[in-house]
Design a protein around this motif. Sequence first.
Motif, PDB file in Angstrom:
ATOM      1  N   GLY A   7      34.304   5.883   5.074  1.00 47.85           N
ATOM      2  CA  GLY A   7      34.825   5.246   6.591  1.00 47.85           C
ATOM      3  C   GLY A   7      33.947   5.868   7.620  1.00 47.85           C
ATOM      4  N   ASN A   8      34.342   5.678   9.127  1.00 48.33           N
ATOM      5  CA  ASN A   8      33.567   6.189   9.943  1.00 48.33           C
ATOM      6  C   ASN A   8      34.454   7.550  10.411  1.00 48.33           C
ATOM      7  OD1 ASN A   8      35.637   4.813  11.088  1.00 48.33           O
ATOM      8  ND2 ASN A   8      34.455   4.351  13.112  1.00 48.33           N
ATOM      9  N   TRP A   9      34.869   8.102   9.549  1.00 50.65           N
ATOM     10  CA  TRP A   9      35.737   9.526   9.880  1.00 50.65           C
ATOM     11  C   TRP A   9      35.258  10.682   9.106  1.00 50.65           C
ATOM     12  CZ3 TRP A   9      38.036   5.098   8.225  1.00 50.65           C
ATOM     13  CH2 TRP A   9      38.543   5.028   6.943  1.00 50.65           C
ATOM     14  N   ALA A  10      35.572  11.772   9.635  1.00 52.24           N
ATOM     15  CA  ALA A  10      35.504  12.885   8.708  1.00 52.24           C
ATOM     16  C   ALA A  10      36.536  13.043   7.492  1.00 52.24           C
ATOM     17  CB  ALA A  10      35.568  14.417   9.575  1.00 52.24           C
ATOM     18  N   MET A  11      36.011  13.598   6.530  1.00 50.22           N
ATOM     19  CA  MET A  11      36.945  13.748   5.429  1.00 50.22           C
ATOM     20  C   MET A  11      38.660  14.075   5.842  1.00 50.22           C
ATOM     21  SD  MET A  11      37.830  13.401   2.254  1.00 50.22           S
ATOM     22  CE  MET A  11      39.110  13.920   1.357  1.00 50.22           C
ATOM     23  N   THR A  14      43.978  17.674   6.659  1.00 50.62           N
ATOM     24  CA  THR A  14      45.438  18.002   7.396  1.00 50.62           C
ATOM     25  C   THR A  14      45.581  16.883   8.668  1.00 50.62           C
ATOM     26  OG1 THR A  14      44.075  19.654   8.802  1.00 50.62           O
ATOM     27  CG2 THR A  14      45.220  20.417   6.703  1.00 50.62           C
ATOM     28  N   ALA A  15      44.515  16.347   8.920  1.00 49.14           N
ATOM     29  CA  ALA A  15      44.660  15.451  10.293  1.00 49.14           C
ATOM     30  C   ALA A  15      44.355  13.923   9.493  1.00 49.14           C
ATOM     31  CB  ALA A  15      43.891  15.761  11.132  1.00 49.14           C
ATOM     32  N   ALA A  16      44.780  13.000  10.225  1.00 50.21           N
ATOM     33  CA  ALA A  16      44.697  11.600   9.918  1.00 50.21           C
ATOM     34  C   ALA A  16      43.227  11.204  10.481  1.00 50.21           C
ATOM     35  CB  ALA A  16      45.566  10.716  10.725  1.00 50.21           C
ATOM     36  N   PRO A  17      42.493  10.204  10.029  1.00 52.46           N
ATOM     37  CA  PRO A  17      41.233   9.865  10.701  1.00 52.46           C
ATOM     38  C   PRO A  17      41.284   9.333  11.945  1.00 52.46           C
ATOM     39  CG  PRO A  17      41.704   8.541   8.484  1.00 52.46           C
ATOM     40  CD  PRO A  17      42.886   9.367   8.912  1.00 52.46           C
ATOM     41  N   ALA A  18      40.484   9.821  12.633  1.00 52.90           N
ATOM     42  CA  ALA A  18      40.615   9.509  14.294  1.00 52.90           C
ATOM     43  C   ALA A  18      39.664   8.264  14.621  1.00 52.90           C
ATOM     44  CB  ALA A  18      39.849  10.758  14.908  1.00 52.90           C
ATOM     45  N   GLU A  19      39.868   7.573  15.453  1.00 48.03           N
ATOM     46  CA  GLU A  19      39.207   6.314  15.944  1.00 48.03           C
ATOM     47  C   GLU A  19      38.185   6.932  16.399  1.00 48.03           C
ATOM     48  OE1 GLU A  19      42.204   4.323  18.182  1.00 48.03           O
ATOM     49  OE2 GLU A  19      43.102   3.172  16.377  1.00 48.03           O
ATOM     50  N   VAL A  20      37.124   5.996  16.467  1.00 45.92           N
ATOM     51  CA  VAL A  20      35.765   6.344  17.396  1.00 45.92           C
ATOM     52  C   VAL A  20      35.567   5.277  18.134  1.00 45.92           C
ATOM     53  CG1 VAL A  20      33.232   6.246  16.914  1.00 45.92           C
ATOM     54  CG2 VAL A  20      34.805   7.182  15.090  1.00 45.92           C
ATOM     55  N   THR A  21      35.085   5.451  19.444  1.00 48.61           N
ATOM     56  CA  THR A  21      34.987   4.461  20.485  1.00 48.61           C
ATOM     57  C   THR A  21      33.830   3.688  20.182  1.00 48.61           C
ATOM     58  OG1 THR A  21      34.969   3.722  22.798  1.00 48.61           O
ATOM     59  CG2 THR A  21      33.860   6.069  22.259  1.00 48.61           C
ATOM     60  N   THR A  22      34.076   2.332  20.497  1.00 45.58           N
ATOM     61  CA  THR A  22      32.695   1.582  20.328  1.00 45.58           C
ATOM     62  C   THR A  22      31.796   1.365  21.414  1.00 45.58           C
ATOM     63  OG1 THR A  22      33.862  -0.210  21.485  1.00 45.58           O
ATOM     64  CG2 THR A  22      34.043  -0.351  19.029  1.00 45.58           C
ATOM     65  N   GLY A  23      32.081   2.061  22.789  1.00 45.60           N
ATOM     66  CA  GLY A  23      31.219   1.967  23.625  1.00 45.60           C
ATOM     67  C   GLY A  23      31.156   0.364  24.406  1.00 45.60           C
ATOM     68  N   THR A  24      30.112   0.307  24.914  1.00 46.59           N
ATOM     69  CA  THR A  24      29.810  -1.030  25.594  1.00 46.59           C
ATOM     70  C   THR A  24      28.220  -1.576  25.093  1.00 46.59           C
ATOM     71  OG1 THR A  24      29.044  -0.108  27.813  1.00 46.59           O
ATOM     72  CG2 THR A  24      31.306  -0.815  27.258  1.00 46.59           C
TER      73      THR A  24
END
Length: 170
Positions: A7-11, A14-24
């Motif tokens: 996925g597009n997140w760090a492994m 201890t924290a859930a995957p963080a969403e990444v902004t798409t930008g414009t």
Amino acid sequence: MHRYKCGNWAMATTAAPAEVTTGTAIKTMLQLATPATRQIQLISWGFTLDAAPATTGEGVMELMQSDVAATVTAHVAAGVQPLDPNAPASLLTLGTSATGYTATVEGTTAASRSFDTVKVSGVSNGAWPTSYVYQWMPDERPIVAVSKFLRVRATFSAAVGALVWVCFDE
């Protein structure tokens, strides 16, 4: 053959995957780099958005093969998860111009193949579904060639947060 998911997140530890902004502008949300010795076969892919784009906006999520790498945040080996706990580590090439997420530079693609494209429209009543999952039938599964890049790209008129993933065999 072994199956992996990335996925597009760090492994996640201890924290859930963080969403990444798409930008414009067009942005590679996830990139997988096949080595010179191995191709991959796609099983499924999907994304989840934290909201629809602004009610007058829209966006496109696409899954495609490119001949050129984007500059990304490099994944670590643990970020490419084997679905079988006894499988070896993936042979995907890791690095900022290889397998990773959240592109900062797109690069100039000269040759590409499109595997799936989803148009996302803004909706004012909140009824818009924010997730998409596609699984190929066994006889239609795309194959990403050796030394190529599989990309999940987003192009939105208004930024939204996104989690994207790909499941593949290698």
